[in-house]
Design an enzyme around this catalytic site. Structure first.
Site, PDB file in Angstrom:
ATOM      1  CD  GLU A 165     -15.690 -17.810 -14.006  1.00  0.00           C
ATOM      2  OE1 GLU A 165     -16.663 -18.282 -13.239  1.00  0.00           O
ATOM      3  OE2 GLU A 165     -16.115 -16.997 -14.801  1.00  0.00           O
TER       4      GLU A 165
ATOM      5  N   GLY B 193      -9.402 -14.026  -9.441  1.00  0.00           N
ATOM      6  CA  GLY B 193     -10.012 -13.129 -10.361  1.00  0.00           C
ATOM      7  C   GLY B 193     -11.015 -14.061 -11.259  1.00  0.00           C
ATOM      8  NE  ARG B 194     -14.957 -11.386 -14.654  1.00  0.00           N
ATOM      9  CZ  ARG B 194     -15.417 -10.898 -15.798  1.00  0.00           C
ATOM     10  NH1 ARG B 194     -16.125 -11.741 -16.635  1.00  0.00           N
ATOM     11  NH2 ARG B 194     -14.736  -9.752 -16.120  1.00  0.00           N
TER      12      ARG B 194
ATOM     13  CE1 TYR C  12     -14.688 -12.823  -1.899  1.00  0.00           C
ATOM     14  CE2 TYR C  12     -16.429 -14.200  -3.112  1.00  0.00           C
ATOM     15  CZ  TYR C  12     -16.181 -13.173  -2.556  1.00  0.00           C
ATOM     16  OH  TYR C  12     -17.168 -11.959  -2.239  1.00  0.00           O
TER      17      TYR C  12
ATOM     18  CB  CYS D  61      -8.948 -14.896  -5.008  1.00  0.00           C
ATOM     19  SG  CYS D  61     -10.585 -13.998  -5.031  1.00  0.00           S
TER      20      CYS D  61
END
Length: 195
Positions: free
Chosen positions: A93, A89-90, A139, A119
């Site tokens: 990051e 997911g985010r 990902y 991911c």
């Protein structure tokens, strides 16, 4: 089966399936899992996002569930844990900007403890410098970061259901790979499930 103590690093907009499914599955088989988020305490929640593959150039994103943390980030002693899980997911990051998060991940890498990342989770591993010489799945948009950090990117199969093991790292491209990713992580942990 020896119960393992597993740390899970999450943040707001962690991918819904990638936090919920491994958390519940690892508890189901008898392991002790602590889900933590920088700046948050046990009982607080992170928002999740559902990423789906609907034929666009990248995944779509929809609101997910709220996920309740069960341990305090500030209390984490990485030496007390047997393994680490980094959902995608985010969250990866931006939690990689937290120096304490990087320190925690470096501990698991240096100690060669099992690390499962999925991911965008390998973004955090690359930032912590624990991927050099290893082969990782992620990902596809994370490929440049893996390679710049000295790792080898392994592309997913067409259905994103594959996972790979390289040393102490178990990685996969996205939540469709849960069966393979979690099975390989359990093998690395030494967890035996009898039929």
């Amino acid at each position: 089966m020896a119960v393992k103590k597993i740390l899970m690093l999450v943040g707001d907009y962690v991918e819904d399936y990638e936090v919920m499914v491994p958390f519940q599955m690892l508890l189901m088989v008898g392991h002790d899992v602590h889900a933590v988020c920088p700046g948050k305490k046990s009982g607080e929640q992170v928002r999740t996002a559902i990423h789906d593959f609907e034929g666009d150039q990248t995944y779509s994103e929809k609101p997910g569930h709220n996920f309740t943390l069960n341990a305090n980030f500030d209390d984490v002693d990485p030496a007390a844990y047997d393994a680490l899980v980094v959902p995608g997911g985010r969250a990866p990051e931006y939690i990689r900007l937290n120096p304490r998060v990087i320190e925690i991940v470096k501990h698991f890498g240096a100690a060669k403890k099992p690390i499962a990342a999925i991911c965008h989770g390998p973004q955090l591993l690359a930032a912590a410098g624990v991927v050099s010489g290893c082969s990782l799945m992620a990902y596809p948009a994370v490929q440049p970061e893996i390679e710049l950090a000295g790792g080898t990117y392994v592309g997913p199969n067409e259905t994103f259901t594959s996972a790979t093991v390289s040393g102490n790292l178990v990685t996969s491209p996205a939540w469709p790979a849960h069966p393979e990713w979690i099975r390989k992580f359990l093998e690395l942990l030494g967890t035996k499930i009898e039929p």
